[in-house]
Design a protein around this motif. Structure first.
Motif, mmCIF file in Angstrom:
data_model
loop_
_atom_site.group_PDB
_atom_site.id
_atom_site.type_symbol
_atom_site.label_atom_id
_atom_site.label_comp_id
_atom_site.label_asym_id
_atom_site.label_seq_id
_atom_site.Cartn_x
_atom_site.Cartn_y
_atom_site.Cartn_z
ATOM 1 N N ARG A 1 32.004 33.979 34.982
ATOM 2 C CA ARG A 1 30.664 34.558 35.436
ATOM 3 C C ARG A 1 30.324 35.617 34.467
ATOM 4 N N PRO A 2 29.292 35.742 33.708
ATOM 5 C CA PRO A 2 28.903 36.687 32.692
ATOM 6 C C PRO A 2 28.622 38.193 33.282
ATOM 7 N N GLN A 3 29.004 39.309 32.743
ATOM 8 C CA GLN A 3 28.969 40.525 32.972
ATOM 9 C C GLN A 3 28.365 41.155 31.865
ATOM 10 N N THR A 4 27.092 41.412 31.855
ATOM 11 C CA THR A 4 26.287 42.085 30.599
ATOM 12 C C THR A 4 26.533 43.504 30.704
ATOM 13 N N GLY A 5 26.541 44.017 29.532
ATOM 14 C CA GLY A 5 26.672 45.378 29.374
ATOM 15 C C GLY A 5 28.195 45.940 28.512
ATOM 16 N N ALA A 6 28.025 46.803 27.747
ATOM 17 C CA ALA A 6 29.211 47.171 26.959
ATOM 18 C C ALA A 6 30.089 47.833 27.847
ATOM 19 N N ALA A 7 29.805 48.344 28.872
ATOM 20 C CA ALA A 7 30.644 49.072 29.690
ATOM 21 C C ALA A 7 31.423 50.236 29.222
ATOM 22 N N LEU A 8 30.546 51.302 28.240
ATOM 23 C CA LEU A 8 30.966 52.345 27.881
ATOM 24 C C LEU A 8 31.543 53.427 28.740
ATOM 25 N N TYR A 9 31.034 53.370 29.887
ATOM 26 C CA TYR A 9 31.294 54.449 30.946
ATOM 27 C C TYR A 9 32.720 54.270 31.316
ATOM 28 N N GLY A 10 33.283 52.780 31.432
ATOM 29 C CA GLY A 10 34.576 52.499 31.619
ATOM 30 C C GLY A 10 35.358 52.633 30.496
ATOM 31 N N ARG B 1 33.438 59.620 28.149
ATOM 32 C CA ARG B 1 32.753 61.154 27.590
ATOM 33 C C ARG B 1 31.851 60.298 26.696
ATOM 34 N N LEU B 2 32.121 59.598 25.891
ATOM 35 C CA LEU B 2 31.211 59.094 24.968
ATOM 36 C C LEU B 2 29.958 58.480 25.610
ATOM 37 N N GLY B 3 30.191 57.795 26.660
ATOM 38 C CA GLY B 3 29.031 57.021 27.528
ATOM 39 C C GLY B 3 28.183 58.135 28.125
ATOM 40 N N GLY B 4 28.725 58.914 28.472
ATOM 41 C CA GLY B 4 28.190 60.139 29.483
ATOM 42 C C GLY B 4 27.093 61.073 28.510
ATOM 43 N N LEU B 5 27.619 61.200 27.135
ATOM 44 C CA LEU B 5 26.792 62.008 26.343
ATOM 45 C C LEU B 5 25.822 61.176 25.861
ATOM 46 N N LEU B 6 25.934 59.843 25.555
ATOM 47 C CA LEU B 6 24.725 59.003 25.150
ATOM 48 C C LEU B 6 23.685 58.768 26.299
ATOM 49 N N ALA B 7 24.439 58.883 27.589
ATOM 50 C CA ALA B 7 23.172 58.810 28.591
ATOM 51 C C ALA B 7 22.583 60.338 28.769
ATOM 52 N N PHE B 8 23.485 61.348 28.550
ATOM 53 C CA PHE B 8 22.641 62.603 28.273
ATOM 54 C C PHE B 8 21.480 62.637 27.291
ATOM 55 N N ALA B 9 21.845 62.107 26.082
ATOM 56 C CA ALA B 9 20.895 62.299 24.860
ATOM 57 C C ALA B 9 19.834 61.506 25.382
ATOM 58 N N ALA B 10 19.936 60.223 25.949
ATOM 59 C CA ALA B 10 18.781 59.309 26.323
ATOM 60 C C ALA B 10 17.766 59.871 27.234
ATOM 61 N N ALA C 1 30.334 45.668 33.949
ATOM 62 C CA ALA C 1 31.877 45.764 34.725
ATOM 63 C C ALA C 1 32.781 45.798 33.470
ATOM 64 N N LEU C 2 34.013 46.441 33.577
ATOM 65 C CA LEU C 2 34.973 46.543 32.746
ATOM 66 C C LEU C 2 35.991 45.440 32.968
ATOM 67 N N PRO C 3 36.057 44.226 32.205
ATOM 68 C CA PRO C 3 36.980 43.095 32.314
ATOM 69 C C PRO C 3 38.521 43.804 31.568
ATOM 70 N N GLU C 4 39.351 42.976 31.853
ATOM 71 C CA GLU C 4 40.666 43.374 31.733
ATOM 72 C C GLU C 4 40.757 43.030 30.090
ATOM 73 N N GLN C 5 40.297 42.231 29.598
ATOM 74 C CA GLN C 5 40.214 41.767 28.259
ATOM 75 C C GLN C 5 39.526 42.830 27.369
ATOM 76 N N ALA C 6 38.637 43.695 27.745
ATOM 77 C CA ALA C 6 38.112 44.418 26.961
ATOM 78 C C ALA C 6 38.860 45.442 26.122
ATOM 79 N N PRO C 7 38.597 45.351 24.715
ATOM 80 C CA PRO C 7 39.505 46.417 23.893
ATOM 81 C C PRO C 7 39.150 48.047 24.343
ATOM 82 N N ALA C 8 40.184 48.741 24.280
ATOM 83 C CA ALA C 8 39.953 50.013 24.521
ATOM 84 C C ALA C 8 39.223 50.810 23.500
ATOM 85 N N LEU C 9 38.444 51.762 23.547
ATOM 86 C CA LEU C 9 37.992 52.637 22.917
ATOM 87 C C LEU C 9 38.421 54.127 22.793
ATOM 88 N N THR C 10 38.600 54.804 21.659
ATOM 89 C CA THR C 10 38.928 56.118 21.800
ATOM 90 C C THR C 10 37.559 56.808 22.127
#
Length: 542
Positions: free
Chosen positions: A404-413, A417-426, A489-498
């Protein structure tokens, strides 16, 4: 504020203009043996941080020593004859209009040098990169500090070559074509602008901006003012950039390295709008009044066009480039600046100057964040970033629902912090009340509600309504970007980001703090600009 003598203030302003140039020359020399550190490359990058840091300190001290009780008065002035035959003078000074731009330029250049020290751009040796960065800073600071038309033109041109090479040598895909388009557009505009500057200077008998502002166009016939506004305005509109003279900007931003995009959006675009306020409004008011409705019309078309272009890039399947999207957003935001200037009212012009600073802070932060996102993921393509993840969790009924597709890069997960800053700037960019992006756009619209005498109020009410609709479109595309990049959504196979690194935190925090401070305390900036704007619009008579 602190009490600093006028002679020290003069030295500080002169250092802002000349210091980066001396630093650029020193960057090209071999590093002394004791300062090489781990490598010559590290030494020159550290040199860039040191010089831009010294310039930032000088700018802050200049701001602290500025007489805030008299922001309309030119301070830290230097006036030396340079070319007596043409009456060209080395005339420097700052008031409440230029001071914020000087500090913004010094801050963004320092943060760019700091970011580059830890994350050097891919390409040739950093020695030339640092030298070009410092030449770019010197030219930009000079444009905001000089008070002579010829010197302004030279400073205006001085930034073109460094930015061309920053894009052409350290840029990404399509950098050669983007760099050529940038240099050709801006050079063409500059040639036309020079004719207008010479026309004003020769007919008025002086190239001095202060004298021209005090004269308020009385020495120039209406026809001369109209020609001057048309020729100078074309050059300034290209640099701003105003629709439809904007087409160089998206390509330049897309190809430029991260710090190149930060400085292009945060500083270089401001040179065009500053020229409208510093030169055309006070020196040729009757000619400007003739073109003001057309400038406002182009401005609101740019607001809508930029927003629609961003919406098209943000939709699924459009292969939208995030850097290109932010570049088109700049066309819309600078449309509000031009609308405020076109009203020829203190309210509108103050809004334009405030929006200038807000755009520099917020869009500079956005380009930093998008650059960091590209470093981590290898792409800024929205479709790639938000590619659907297969979700193998059970449905609410308990049965398995594989793929079942879950769209979104899931940067919050993945990098909260990077996702929060991007949302703040937006949300800051869309003009959320309480942040810097709100006040400039609101004041520009208020200025259009009641434009200056001699301008058609019904026409400007239409422009105001179109601009207000543009704020809704701006909110729409930025919220779409946040949903697609940050949520999901943050799937298990999503690669981690620094997540945000230490040097990134150091480079971005000042922009976040100033965005909040300017939003909560707008009077600090408007209190600086308003007396100076009032004086410019009345020719020195209050």
């Amino acid at each position: 504020m602190i009490d600093i003598s006028e002679s020290v203030m003069q030295l500080l302003l002169a250092f802002l203009v000349v210091g980066p140039l001396l630093g650029a020359a020193a960057a090209l020399l071999p590093a002394p043996p004791g300062l090489k550190g781990k490598s010559p490359d590290q030494a020159v990058l550290r040199h860039g941080v040191t010089v831009t840091g010294a310039v930032l300190i000088a700018a802050i001290v200049l701001a602290l020593g500025f007489d805030h009780d008299q922001p309309s008065k030119m301070q830290a002035t230097t006036d030396i004859s340079w070319i007596p035959a043409l009456d060209v003078r080395i005339h420097l000074g700052t008031d409440g209009i230029s001071l914020p731009l000087l500090v913004l330029t010094a801050l963004l250049t320092f943060l760019s040098a700091l970011y580059t020290y830890f994350k050097p751009p891919a390409g040739p040796s950093p020695k030339a990169f640092v030298a070009l960065l410092l030449v770019l800073e010197s030219g930009t600071l000079a444009a905001f500090a000089v008070l002579d038309l010829i010197l302004f033109f030279l400073a205006f041109e001085m930034v073109l070559i460094p930015m061309y090479f920053l894009i052409a040598r350290w840029g990404g895909e399509g950098r050669a074509e983007a760099a050529w388009k940038f240099i050709l557009y801006t050079l063409l505009g500059s040639v036309v602008m020079l004719l207008g500057l010479l026309l004003i200077g020769i007919r008025a008998g002086t190239f001095d901006m202060v004298a021209l502002a005090t004269d308020n166009g009385r020495s120039l016939t209406v026809s001369v003012q109209v020609i001057a506004v048309l020729t100078i305005g074309i050059g300034l509109a290209i640099k701003t950039p105003m629709w439809p003279l904007h087409s160089w900007l998206p390509d330049a931003h897309t190809a430029a390295p991260t710090v190149g995009s930060v400085l292009l959006a945060g500083v270089l675009l401001k040179m065009g709008t500053y020229g409208f306020v510093r030169i055309l409004l006070p020196a040729a008011p009757d000619g400007f009044r003739t073109f003001a409705p057309y400038l406002a019309a182009f401005a609101v078309v740019g607001i809508i066009y930029g927003s629609l272009a961003c919406l098209a890039l943000a939709r699924e399947g459009a292969k939208g480039d995030l850097k290109r999207l932010i570049a088109y957003s700049s066309v819309g935001h600078m449309g509000f600046v031009l609308l405020g200037i076109a009203t020829m009212t203190p309210t509108g012009v103050n809004g334009a100057l405030f929006a200038n600073i807000a755009h520099g802070l917020i869009t500079g932060l956005l380009f930093f964040l998008v650059g960091a996102l590209k470093d981590r993921t290898g792409t800024v393509d929205l479709d790639t970033l938000s590619r659907p993840w297969p979700d193998r969790r059970p449905s609410t009924s308990g049965s398995a629902t594989p793929d079942r597709p879950q769209t979104g890069a899931a940067l919050y997960g993945r990098a909260p912090r990077l996702g929060g800053l991007l949302a703040f700037a937006a949300v800051a960019s869309l003009g959320l009340p309480g942040l810097a992006g709100f006040w400039g756009e609101m004041l520009a619209l208020f200025g259009a509600f009641d434009p200056a005498a001699g301008l058609s109020r019904p026409a400007f009410l239409v422009f105001m309504s179109i601009g207000a609709f543009g704020t809704l479109l701006t909110a729409a595309y930025l919220l779409v970007v946040v949903r697609r990049v940050c949520m999901g959504a943050l799937p298990e196979q999503a690669p981690a980001l620094t997540d945000v690194r230490g040097y990134e935190f150091a480079a971005w925090t000042p922009l976040v703090v100033l965005t909040v401070v300017a939003g909560l305390w707008p009077g600090a900036l408007i209190g600086l600009t308003d007396p100076a704007v009032q004086q410019l619009l009345t020719g020195g008579t209050r």
